[in-house]
Enzyme design. Sequence first.
Site, PDB file in Angstrom:
ATOM      1  CD  GLU A   8      39.857  39.125  41.283  1.00  0.00           C
ATOM      2  OE1 GLU A   8      40.676  38.212  41.456  1.00  0.00           O
ATOM      3  OE2 GLU A   8      40.176  40.317  41.254  1.00  0.00           O
ATOM      4  CD  GLU A  28      41.834  36.318  37.472  1.00  0.00           C
ATOM      5  OE1 GLU A  28      42.726  36.864  38.153  1.00  0.00           O
ATOM      6  OE2 GLU A  28      40.843  36.922  37.042  1.00  0.00           O
TER       7      GLU A  28
HETATM    8  C1  BG6 Z   1      42.766  39.610  39.554  1.00  0.00           C
HETATM    9  C2  BG6 Z   1      42.092  40.144  38.350  1.00  0.00           C
HETATM   10  O1  BG6 Z   1      42.534  40.545  40.542  1.00  0.00           O
HETATM   11  O2  BG6 Z   1      44.132  39.465  39.589  1.00  0.00           O
HETATM   12  C3  BG6 Z   1      42.964  40.282  37.127  1.00  0.00           C
HETATM   13  O3  BG6 Z   1      40.910  39.453  38.044  1.00  0.00           O
HETATM   14  C4  BG6 Z   1      44.360  40.653  37.557  1.00  0.00           C
HETATM   15  O4  BG6 Z   1      42.371  41.215  36.275  1.00  0.00           O
HETATM   16  C5  BG6 Z   1      44.925  39.565  38.434  1.00  0.00           C
HETATM   17  O5  BG6 Z   1      45.206  40.938  36.482  1.00  0.00           O
HETATM   18  C6  BG6 Z   1      46.349  39.801  38.870  1.00  0.00           C
HETATM   19  O6  BG6 Z   1      46.485  41.079  39.415  1.00  0.00           O
HETATM   20  P1  BG6 Z   1      47.585  42.086  38.882  1.00  0.00           P
HETATM   21  O7  BG6 Z   1      47.391  43.315  39.680  1.00  0.00           O
HETATM   22  O8  BG6 Z   1      48.884  41.428  39.128  1.00  0.00           O
HETATM   23  O9  BG6 Z   1      47.325  42.275  37.441  1.00  0.00           O
END
Ligand code: BG6
Length: 489
Positions: free
Chosen positions: A197, A386
């Site tokens: 990111e 993701e």
């Molecule tokens: C992304 C990241 O921003 O979102 C992860 O690459 C992160 O590391 C994921 O865990 C979800 O965000 P959060 O704050 O719910 O863990």
Amino acid sequence: MSFKESFLWGGASAASQVEGGLTHRGLATYDFMTAGNKNTPRKVSIILKDGTKDFVYNFRKDDLPVGAQIELNDQLYYPSHEAIDFYGHYKEDIALMAEMGFKCYRMSLAWTRIYPNGDDALPSEEGLQFYDDVFDECLKYGIEPMVTTVHFDYPFHLSKKLGGWINRASIDYYLKYCFTIFTRYQHKVKYWLTFNEINLLLNNGYRSLGFCSSNEQERYQALHHIFVASAKAVALARSINPKFKIGMMLANIMSYPETCNPKDQLYCMETARMTRYFYTDIQCRGEYPAYVLNAIKKKGIDLIMEESDRKSLKNGTVDFIGFSYYNTSVATTRKDKKVTEGNQMMAVENPYLEKSEWGWTIDPIGLRLSLNDLYSRYQLPLMIVENGLGTIDTPNESGQIIDDYRINYLRQHLMQMKIAVEEDGVDLMGYTLWGPIDLISSGTGEMSKRYGLVYVDLDDEGNGTKKRIKKKSFDWYKEVIQSNGEILE
Ligand code: BG6
């Protein structure tokens, strides 16, 4: 049949959120971040010059007061130190992934497991061996590892010695780390992502930049060093193994204009440029776009760019675009816009969309739009690295987790992904959902914000057996993969 036979179905995680195993690696900046929650940001404990204690807050871009030292405070809980102990459970966890039929596991390496201080003369053999073992375990089941070199990570020792990415010398230490891992794992890992990111790093604070600063000039300069480091890593990787596929990784949070007022439309375009295309243009096309150079000049920022940097950026464009997709936002010129708080993905609310318990909009169609947007702009293969629903899961009396809400969320998103491939013709390499086994939230440091298809018995203070329990979504995803996405019901 809509997905290629080689489609990379799987899941993704990050070292700081799963591994633990702190006694076997050096301290990283993320080890200094406490847990927070959706209303309270994660904080970093400091000792001021006069000996009193205070805090800086990671996502608020606080400055570190002159003479203050960052410390580990034994009164506080630091979730990364043990996390879900993937370090001790990796065989069990990878076996669970294999049981679901994973074709790919996207994971990151902890930089300080390889170079505990960041500037060590030699890498740690113990750390290198750990990842050899993890990759061997994956390959045993036919799971392709995809490795992010840096996922919100920076060695603590380097942050003290160099002051973080603001110091150009960080590039060389990073490249030394890359040389070590690219060489060591060249026959085990084919897919790489450089910085997780990258478009969030400017505002990701101490953890990713290695320093605390409210000064934009400094943060943009640090980001420039990261761009150069990433591009040089791409070129280095290719020189080590031309068969590597190296991608960038973008947090794809697109916005809709709030109204058809051209001012909102213009603002929407500017937002897209400064929060997403800035990064994809540099990493896919190899140069700073004019709109960025002009915008930062307008802010009074004067970037120090060495002549060779331009060449490095040109030589280090990526093979594919990996991106995370969770939510969308709204671009509005209204002053009274309401933004979700406490999270790393702050977004303006949208009245047409439902929200998660953490205030993130749920927008499956936005995924189709994102795929089309990125593909039509770059015509590079894409990979959703993701996606998922962070929510509270409560085991019932028999200890089962019936997470129909998660199945529903994933199904809706996969259906849109399918349309994008089948009807729109997007070239998609794969889909790795976020946190297949519950992990520590990156934004809030909580355990109760769960994404997994496997539950981990651990609470927000680090109590629990860490036992792994399959949720209902486990079998559902297994069937999705088995049918190569044909069965989504
Ligand atoms: C992304 C990241 O921003 O979102 C992860 O690459 C992160 O590391 C994921 O865990 C979800 O965000 P959060 O704050 O719910 O863990």
